[in-house]
Scaffold this active site. Structure first.
Site, PDB file in Angstrom:
ATOM      1  CB  CYS A 153     -11.230  25.672 -34.699  1.00 31.20           C
ATOM      2  SG  CYS A 153     -11.691  25.141 -33.025  1.00 31.20           S
ATOM      3  CB  ALA A 154      -9.163  28.835 -38.495  1.00 33.23           C
TER       4      ALA A 154
END
Length: 364
Positions: A153-154
């Site tokens: 997600c990052a």
């Protein structure tokens, strides 16, 4: 030379499905006892998601060719190879659609792109998405290509950081950053709480940005600074591994707790004085993560509205999600010249990625 996001494009699969439909489908799986069904209901209803988009029409009860994931109300567990074949079949079009939209708003033609950075953690193949963008968009065959995989997600922030480094070294560079995630391909029909939570939030989508040297003739988002931080805990609480029946996501209840405990010190370190931030772009890994960030940083109840709105309409599209939030902030007329945006995203590790961003409006 400051690198600037000149435009952001997004793309979604055609199938839009209500959260309640997915909840009822998942709760109806054979072998789920009443406790598991209650857990499914609680997780899906607490996610603060109304709708999600998926590349698998069968999840919405529609007949479709391709990967078979449903027999009546029973979800099937295709092998990893079949799931990855579906990724290879469907992901390039989403990469291309988002990228075309980004280029259309940037003022650059496709032949001006000098570098491509692609991002994904939901499939793999070679030649990969970076290669397909060269072919699908008619980019120069000499374009430099990079692919960032399995950052989770990052990953949008490291991708933008790479683009900023490229432009900083070569002010003539025009970098296309493209993220696409097909999380629905990896649903696990398990009553384990981690898998229920994962199924309740993850969705499919793509986002792309054109990054180049900015000037006063174009709105944009200046990429001022970046930072990364690995927390002392969380290595086993957010993980993404390849199993025999798809990629297996681990997302334990400890993730929002760890973020809640550590985000104040991290934000002060990587963002600086929080009262100087005009807007927040926080990756909505889930409603509870946003709640923890809001509470820990003492933010106003409206501060994370852009993140909550993207989560509500689209779910957690992993790496692509942050670009949806930045797109909305760039398009928001209330965001004026010089406004400071703090971007935060969370990935396996547990890793916190951060960016300092400044809104730029065209002169006149």
């Amino acid at each position: 030379m400051t690198a600037r996001i000149l435009s952001i494009g997004t793309a979604l699969p055609d199938t839009r499905v209500e959260q309640s439909t997915l909840r009822d489908l998942f709760a109806a799986q054979p072998g789920f006892d009443r406790k598991s069904q209650r857990l499914v209901g609680a997780a899906f209803d607490a996610a603060a998601i109304d709708t999600r988009h998926v590349v698998l029409p069968q999840l919405a009860g529609r007949a479709a060719d391709g990967l078979g994931v449903r027999d009546g109300d029973t979800l099937l567990m295709p092998p990893t190879g079949a799931r990855n074949d579906e990724y290879r079949r469907t992901a390039p079009a989403l990469f291309a659609e988002a990228s075309r939209a980004a280029l259309a708003g940037s003022g650059y033609e496709a032949d001006a792109v000098t570098h491509v950075v692609t991002v994904s953690c939901t499939g793999m193949f070679a030649p990969g998405p970076d290669y397909h963008l060269v072919r699908d968009l008619g980019l120069s065959p000499t374009v430099e290509r990079y692919h960032l995989g399995f950052i989770g997600c990052a990953a949008a922030i490291p991708a933008l950081r790479l683009a900023a480094r490229i432009v900083g070294a070569d002010p003539a560079a025009v970098v296309l950053v493209a993220c696409a995630e097909l999380c629905s391909l990896h649903w696990q029909t398990s009553s384990h709480p981690d898998q229920i939570v994962a199924a309740s939030v993850f969705a499919d989508g793509a986002g792309a940005a054109v990054v180049a040297s900015g000037d006063s003739s174009h709105d944009g988002l200046d990429l001022d600074d970046f930072a990364t931080h690995v927390t002392d805990e969380g290595e086993k609480d957010m993980a993404w591994t390849v199993g025999d029946s798809g990629f297996e996501m681990t997302l334990t209840p400890e993730v929002p707790r760890i973020i809640g405990r550590e985000i104040s010190a991290i934000a002060a370190d990587v963002v600086g004085e929080l009262d100087r931030v005009d807007a927040w772009a926080v990756h909505p890994g889930g409603r509870s993560i946003l709640d923890r960030v809001e509470n820990a940083l003492g933010l106003d109840a409206t501060a994370l509205a852009p993140s909550r709105d993207v989560l509500r309409r689209h779910g957690n599209m992993s790496s692509a999600t942050l670009l949806f939030i930045l797109r909305d902030l760039l398009a928001d007329a209330a965001r004026v010249e010089g406004d400071r945006i703090a971007a935060l995203a969370f990935g396996p590790g547990l890793t916190v990625e951060a960016a300092k961003i400044t809104v730029r409006r065209a002169a006149g």
